[in-house]
Design an enzyme around this catalytic site. Structure first.
Site, PDB file in Angstrom:
ATOM      1  N   GLU A  47       0.836  -1.204   0.000  1.00  0.00           N
ATOM      2  CA  GLU A  47       0.000   0.000   0.000  1.00  0.00           C
ATOM      3  C   GLU A  47       0.871   1.255   0.000  1.00  0.00           C
ATOM      4  O   GLU A  47       0.593   2.230  -0.709  1.00  0.00           O
ATOM      5  CB  GLU A  47      -0.919  -0.009   1.222  1.00  0.00           C
ATOM      6  CG  GLU A  47      -1.772   1.250   1.362  1.00  0.00           C
ATOM      7  CD  GLU A  47      -2.051   1.596   2.802  1.00  0.00           C
ATOM      8  OE1 GLU A  47      -2.455   2.749   3.045  1.00  0.00           O
ATOM      9  OE2 GLU A  47      -1.861   0.742   3.683  1.00  0.00           O
ATOM     10  N   ASP A  51       0.530   3.786  -3.133  1.00  0.00           N
ATOM     11  CA  ASP A  51       0.074   5.161  -2.958  1.00  0.00           C
ATOM     12  C   ASP A  51       0.922   6.107  -3.806  1.00  0.00           C
ATOM     13  O   ASP A  51       0.408   7.016  -4.470  1.00  0.00           O
ATOM     14  CB  ASP A  51       0.159   5.525  -1.475  1.00  0.00           C
ATOM     15  CG  ASP A  51      -0.215   6.966  -1.206  1.00  0.00           C
ATOM     16  OD1 ASP A  51      -1.337   7.366  -1.551  1.00  0.00           O
ATOM     17  OD2 ASP A  51       0.627   7.712  -0.650  1.00  0.00           O
ATOM     18  N   ASP A 120      -7.114   0.863   0.862  1.00  0.00           N
ATOM     19  CA  ASP A 120      -5.753   0.352   1.080  1.00  0.00           C
ATOM     20  C   ASP A 120      -5.433  -0.783   0.107  1.00  0.00           C
ATOM     21  O   ASP A 120      -4.334  -0.856  -0.442  1.00  0.00           O
ATOM     22  CB  ASP A 120      -5.609  -0.157   2.514  1.00  0.00           C
ATOM     23  CG  ASP A 120      -5.575   0.970   3.534  1.00  0.00           C
ATOM     24  OD1 ASP A 120      -5.449   2.140   3.142  1.00  0.00           O
ATOM     25  OD2 ASP A 120      -5.684   0.664   4.748  1.00  0.00           O
ATOM     26  N   GLU A 123      -4.644   0.443  -3.427  1.00  0.00           N
ATOM     27  CA  GLU A 123      -3.273   0.952  -3.529  1.00  0.00           C
ATOM     28  C   GLU A 123      -2.263  -0.187  -3.474  1.00  0.00           C
ATOM     29  O   GLU A 123      -1.248  -0.171  -4.188  1.00  0.00           O
ATOM     30  CB  GLU A 123      -3.019   1.957  -2.409  1.00  0.00           C
ATOM     31  CG  GLU A 123      -3.814   3.246  -2.567  1.00  0.00           C
ATOM     32  CD  GLU A 123      -3.668   4.174  -1.389  1.00  0.00           C
ATOM     33  OE1 GLU A 123      -3.972   5.374  -1.550  1.00  0.00           O
ATOM     34  OE2 GLU A 123      -3.272   3.714  -0.289  1.00  0.00           O
TER      35      GLU A 123
END
Length: 236
Positions: A47, A51, A120, A123
């Site tokens: 994650e 991101d 989450d 990502e």
């Protein structure tokens, strides 16, 4: 995952639009901390990577599509597209909820439908694609999922907290502050009540299953009470 693991993986891959050379990366991206083992790990590190990959991919799309826009409007568009709620929408579209591995307590609390977890996982999957096949493959996944949202004419650009902060700045007021007013519920399904405050104004409260969601709800409550509904505000 459920049923035949190979079938499960294939279904997720088809939805995402990427076939993994290393399917253990996808398995990790679909593993919540409550079900992680020392060997498998959870999606948290993926994650973290995803991101950043998502932000770069979306920024590239925006630069290409809105070539005449300045940094300010581009930043608003970026923030709207990479926010956790948008990522959760994408994860729902991918249909990954049933395939997320998590502990029994998290399952019983509706974890597979929680926007924070779905965001989450979205990502994490993007991060997994990046590690599996590189930047071009990850950007292709980002474009397929996020370009329609970028181009949607009804898509609003700013979340309530951003609108409230800009409204305060425009009137040379102190920045809004957010104070925890109450917390209820068990640890696996908490409920937060947050109070949004600006000096000289009555505070406004909002509630949600996370502090982030409650803050957005409080900001939206403040905006609604004061009649502040500018173009570009995004509902909580």
């Amino acid at each position: 995952m459920n049923g035949d693991p190979e079938c499960d993986v294939a279904a997720v891959e088809q939805s995402i639009g990427h076939v993994f050379a290393d399917r253990s990366l996808l398995a990790q991206a679909l593993t919540h901390a409550s079900a992680a083992t020392p060997r498998s790990g959870s999606y948290e590190r993926l994650e973290f990577l995803g991101d950043r990959v998502l932000g770069l991919g979306v920024a590239h799309m925006l630069m290409e599509t809105y070539a005449a826009e300045s940094e300010g409007p581009l930043s608003h568009r970026l923030a709207a597209l990479v926010r956790k709620e948008t990522c959760a929408e994408v994860a729902r579209e991918w249909g990954v909820g049933p395939f997320i591995r998590m502990g029994e307590g998290e399952v019983l609390s509706g974890g597979r439908e929680k926007p924070a977890i779905l965001g989450d996982v979205c990502e994490a999957i993007i991060g997994a694609v990046f590690l599996d096949a590189g930047a071009a493959a990850a950007e292709a996944v980002v474009r397929r999922a996020f370009e329609p949202r970028m181009l949607a004419p009804s898509r609003r650009l700013r979340d309530p907290k951003t609108v409230l902060q800009e409204w305060a700045q425009g009137r040379k007021l102190p920045a809004p502050t957010y104070r925890l007013a109450a917390r209820s519920g068990p640890d696996h399904a908490p409920r937060f009540e947050i109070r949004a405050e600006i000096d000289g104004f009555e505070g406004a409260c909002g509630a949600g299953s996370s502090k982030r969601a409650a803050e957005q709800a409080a900001a939206q409550s403040f905006l609604h009470r004061e009649g502040i509904e500018p173009e570009g505000a995004e509902p909580s």
